[in-house]
Each structure stands twice: as C-alpha cells, then as structure tokens.
Design a protein around this motif. Structure first.
Motif, PDB file in Angstrom:
ATOM      1  N   UNK A   1    -140.555 -17.080  -0.693  1.00  0.00           N
ATOM      2  CA  UNK A   1    -139.909 -17.697   0.796  1.00  0.00           C
ATOM      3  C   UNK A   1    -141.091 -18.207   1.572  1.00  0.00           C
ATOM      4  N   UNK A   2    -142.208 -17.881   1.801  1.00  0.00           N
ATOM      5  CA  UNK A   2    -143.203 -18.423   2.653  1.00  0.00           C
ATOM      6  C   UNK A   2    -143.719 -19.689   1.838  1.00  0.00           C
ATOM      7  N   UNK A   3    -144.007 -19.887   0.620  1.00  0.00           N
ATOM      8  CA  UNK A   3    -144.550 -20.936  -0.129  1.00  0.00           C
ATOM      9  C   UNK A   3    -143.478 -22.218   0.129  1.00  0.00           C
ATOM     10  N   UNK A   4    -142.207 -21.839  -0.206  1.00  0.00           N
ATOM     11  CA  UNK A   4    -141.325 -22.850   0.327  1.00  0.00           C
ATOM     12  C   UNK A   4    -141.318 -23.509   1.826  1.00  0.00           C
ATOM     13  N   UNK A   5    -141.401 -22.477   2.644  1.00  0.00           N
ATOM     14  CA  UNK A   5    -141.417 -22.934   3.985  1.00  0.00           C
ATOM     15  C   UNK A   5    -142.630 -23.685   4.602  1.00  0.00           C
ATOM     16  N   UNK A   6    -143.795 -23.274   3.910  1.00  0.00           N
ATOM     17  CA  UNK A   6    -145.038 -23.821   3.944  1.00  0.00           C
ATOM     18  C   UNK A   6    -145.134 -25.032   3.341  1.00  0.00           C
TER      19      UNK A   6
ATOM     20  N   UNK B   1    -152.009 -20.874   0.804  1.00  0.00           N
ATOM     21  CA  UNK B   1    -151.650 -20.290   1.956  1.00  0.00           C
ATOM     22  C   UNK B   1    -150.661 -19.081   1.686  1.00  0.00           C
ATOM     23  N   UNK B   2    -149.618 -19.343   0.934  1.00  0.00           N
ATOM     24  CA  UNK B   2    -148.822 -18.214   1.019  1.00  0.00           C
ATOM     25  C   UNK B   2    -149.355 -16.799   0.285  1.00  0.00           C
TER      26      UNK B   2
END
Length: 530
Positions: A11-16, A197-198
């Motif tokens: 989820x974090x990867x997609x957002x970033x 980063x994720x």
C-alpha cells in the motif's frame, strides 16, 4: 532487510509511486520521444499507477469494518489487476505487466529479487519486438542487479536501473539526438525509488543523469516521424490464451509497438496502426474488447493550439447513449462502466480536453466524490476554475445540464445547476445477483430491486411492475417531470418505455415524461423526478 512485502508495504509503495510520478509527470512527458513523440508517457504511467493504487485501497476498505488486515497476496494481486485495467500507452502497458510479474511471485511468498526477475521476463515476453534503450532495458538491469545482491535487492535494483537509464541514449539513436534518457525508463526508476522507500523507510538519493533535457518544452524534440502509424489503439479484452496468440500474430501484421499483457482471461492490448478499425475487429474476433481508446497521431505538423473557451461542463455518464446525449448538449463526457469507475486522472484529462477557463464537473455518483474532488483540485493548480457539483446519479446530471447557460456569470450558473440537481430525486432498477438482506426485506438472485436515493425500497419480479411501484413512491411527494433512462439490455425496451410513459400520463396528469436510451454499459433503468 525485508526480502518480501507485506500488505502495508504494498500500500505504501503504491502511494509513494503515485506521489513520485505526480511530481515528475510533466518532466517525463517532456522527454517522451520514443516510440512516438506525443508527450504523454509521464501522464500514462501516472494513470496506470493511480488505477493500481485505487485497487489496493479498495482491498483495504473491504477490511475496515473488521479487525483483520488483507492478506499480502490479495493486495499485490489487486495492485496488478488495477494496473492492468487502467494501463495507458506503451510504457503504462509494460509497467502493468511488470507489476503482474512481481505479483505472481510475491503472491506466492517469493523474495523481492525473484519477483523483479519474473517481472522483467514477463514484460519482455509481452512486447512483440523488444527494443533496447527502453523501459525493458531498465527493468532487465534492475532484475540482474537484484539477482546479484539478493540480500539488498531493492537498493541494488534501483542502482542497476539508474545506471541502465543513463545508458539508454547510447542504445537508441532517437534519444541521443534529442539529448534525453528514455521516458518510460525514467518513470520506472521513480516506481523503483518508491519501492526502496517503502521497504527501507529511506528515499534514495535523486539520480544525476548524464543525459537530460535542459528545459521542458525544448524545441530540440523531433515531431512524430512522418510515415509512422496514424493511430494508437488500446482496449481491454476478455479472451482465452489461444485466441490471444492468434490476435498477436494478426496485430503484428497490422502495425507496430504491439504490447499484449495480462492473463487468466483478461488482457490489455496496445498497438500503433494505420487502420484502427481493423485492430478493433481483430479484438472482436478474439473475444470481447471493451474500454476501447483510439488516439490519432498528428504525423504531419505540430498541432495548432485550440482557442480556449470560457466555460465547459465535464460529466461522467454510465452508458454510451447518455454520452452521446450529453455530448450533443455541449458537455465533455467520461464513460463509467459497471465496476470500472474512472480514476481522477481520467477526469483531469477530460477537464484538459474541455480547454476552458471555467469548468463545471458533474460526477453523477456518490462513490466518485473523492475522486472528483481530487481531479478538481489538480485542475485548479493548472489555472482552471472548477466547480464540483456533487451529483449522485446520471438523472441529476441531466437535470443540471438542462439549465446550464454558459452566458451567465459562473457563480450564477453553478447555483442554478446545483439547484436543479438537488431538486431531482433519483432511482435505479437493478437485478439482484445473489440472495441478500436489504432495507426492503430479503431478495433472491434474479429479483428486480428498486433503489430510491440509494436505498432498496421495492423488490419485484418484473422490471416494469417494479418501476411502476417506484414511480408511485417517488411521485407521492409530488413532481412535474419524470426522466427515464433505459439500458440497452432491457427486453422489449420500447414496450417498457411506452408502458411507463402511459402509466405516468394516466395516473399523474400534470407530470411530463422524458425517455432516453442509456445504450451499452448502462443499468437497466434510471428514474429521475423533478
């Protein structure tokens, strides 16, 4: 360091990644010279990742009512599916296949190095004629670096991708002449940076690339090469593997830049051709193509800037018939198909196509309120004055469009359209897919549901009978005009329309009735009462 991704990390990867592509979109668009210098690679990658991120958020939203979190396999597969159905352009389609390859391995618990290797392999197989110096080269280098340093796979992959991107001008002459790196490869580097980063919590240092454009809009870009294919054709396709194999051969003979990605019966097809009709017909022969997008390349001269109009209306419609109706009224339309709501990027694109200083946006769905708000905010940053009217159904949008007067002051026009939409009660008739509890009782699969203002109010066995019951409930509170929108798949649609018109005329003497055809993709029946 984690060597696989849990649900939160995906989820974090997609957002970033979406955030990074949003920052770099214009710069990536500006260096887009291959395979066609149409300046949209950054936008296409952004829209592809936005669709992936929306699919991931939908999985998390489904778990909000409980205490559990979604399984990592469900999240990565949702990411890949979202990218597949939302893929745009050559690079976006390849990125969707890269994400699919990663999802295959991550969904089975494989480590990141193995996932990156599978992604690069699957993407290269999807391209009919792979070319070095493109996103494929960058993906392959990332996978090789991850294989060499599996204990630090994501950082190694990012560094390998950075070096490969810097080398792309030496591999592709058109990049060298323009003094740029490959646009798709640069977008992939942004996505891999978000992955770093994720996983690690630390953003990688922004790369210093040997080949970059000095300035966005630099006249050094070559126009689209004369003699190249005239059209880009993209569509989703439901078909089996054997039919898709035949389709690849057929499309490869029609044009170039052929990329076919997907699997398990659902594919995204991308090709550049001179005969767009033949490319679509090939899809019809293979299976069921839909969400067809055809873009014309201007191969003779730079496009002339269209004069900006003062005001436009952008409206989301749930059927091709309504799209035609709204377009005739002067609106710019965005088609929403069942289960495939438009992303905010599509709404922003529509606002740009309208090419107006002022835009009234009609989302026509309560589920699109956040998406539409994001699109409106993005358009405002680009200097467009946008008013979002929170219409919740297509009949409210029709009512608002009917009172639209572009010669009025903007605020006055928005107030009038808002009032017209707010004064329109809406209903929808749909067929139940399974047994379930509703606010009107228990329904069985195949029952006709009459939803008034979003809640099930009537359950019936026949569409026309249920529609009459819905009309009685809605007109009990008064009304002057009934709007009926019939879907394409309604049996004996003309007879149903005549019956309902007659029912209103006989039972409510002071009420007028308008009937429209929703066309393919629309629900069986929409009802509006003003």
């Amino acid at each position: 360091m984690p060597q696989t991704l849990d649900a939160a990390a995906v989820r974090t990867w997609c957002s970033l990644a979406l955030e990074a592509l949003g920052r770099e979109r214009e710069e990536i668009d500006a260096i887009n010279v291959y395979p066609v210098a149409d300046g949209d690679t950054g936008t296409n990658l952004y829209l592809t990742v936005e669709s992936a991120a929306q699919a991931v958020e939908a999985v998390f939203a489904a778990h909000e009512t409980g205490s559990s979190v979604p399984a990592p396999a469900d999240v990565v597969r949702a990411m890949a599916h979202g990218a597949l159905i939302g893929a745009r352009g050559n690079s976006g389609t390849i990125l969707a296949q890269l994400l699919r390859g990663m999802a295959e391995r991550l969904g089975d618990g494989d480590h990141l190095a193995g996932a990156l290797h599978r992604a690069a392999t699957l993407a290269r197989e999807a391209v009919a004629h792979p070319v070095e110096g493109t996103i494929l080269s960058v993906a392959g280098a990332a996978a090789q670096a991850a294989d060499a340093f599996p204990q630090d796979a994501v950082r190694a992959a990012y560094e390998g991708a950075r070096q490969a991107l810097d080398a792309t001008p030496g591999q592709l002459a058109v990049l060298e002449r323009a003094g740029v790196v490959d646009a798709g490869g640069r977008g992939l580097l942004m996505v891999l940076g978000a992955l770093v980063e994720a996983v690690t919590g630390e953003a990688p240092v922004a790369p210093v690339l040997a080949h970059v454009r000095h300035e966005i809009g630099d006249p050094g870009l070559e126009p689209c090469a004369a003699g190249g294919p005239a059209f880009e054709v993209i569509y989703l396709l439901e078909a089996d593997d054997a039919a898709v194999a035949r389709l690849r051969t057929r499309l490869d003979g029609l044009g170039d830049s052929l990329v076919v990605v997907g699997g398990d019966g659902l594919w995204n097809v991308h090709v550049h051709v001179d005969d767009a009709g033949a490319a679509v017909e090939a899809g019809v022969e293979a299976g069921r193509p839909y969400r067809i997008r055809i873009t014309h390349f201007d191969t003779t001269a730079p496009p002339r800037e269209r004069e900006q109009v003062q005001r436009a209306v952008v409206v989301v419609v749930p059927g091709e018939g309504l799209a035609g109706l709204c377009a005739e009224a002067g609106a710019t339309t965005v088609l929403a198909r069942p289960g495939e709501p438009p992303a905010s990027g599509e709404l922003v694109d529509a606002i740009r196509r309208a090419h107006a200083r002022e835009v009234v946006l009609l989302p026509n769905s309560a589920e699109l309120r956040h998406t539409a708000a994001a699109a409106a905010e993005q358009a405002r940053t680009e200097g467009v004055r946008v008013a979002l009217i929170p219409t919740r159904a297509a009949v409210q949008g029709i009512a608002a469009l009917a009172v639209h007067e572009p010669d009025r002051r903007f605020d006055e026009d928005v107030v009038a359209m808002t009032a017209a939409a707010g004064a329109t009660r809406y209903a929808e008739l749909a067929v139940a897919e399974r047994q379930s509890w509703t606010s009107a009782g228990v329904c069985q699969a195949g029952d006709v549901l009459g939803l008034i203002d979003g809640d099930v109010a009537v359950i019936g066995a026949d569409l026309a009978d249920t529609a009459e019951a819905v009309l009685d409930r809605m007109l009990a509170a008064g009304g002057e005009l009934v709007t009926l929108v019939l879907g394409e798949d309604v049996p004996d649609g003309d007879a149903v329309a005549d019956r309902l018109e007659r029912y209103v005329r006989d039972g409510y003497l002071a009420v007028d009735t308008l009937v429209y055809r929703g066309g393919r993709g629309s629900t069986p029946l929409l009802v509006g009462v003003e």
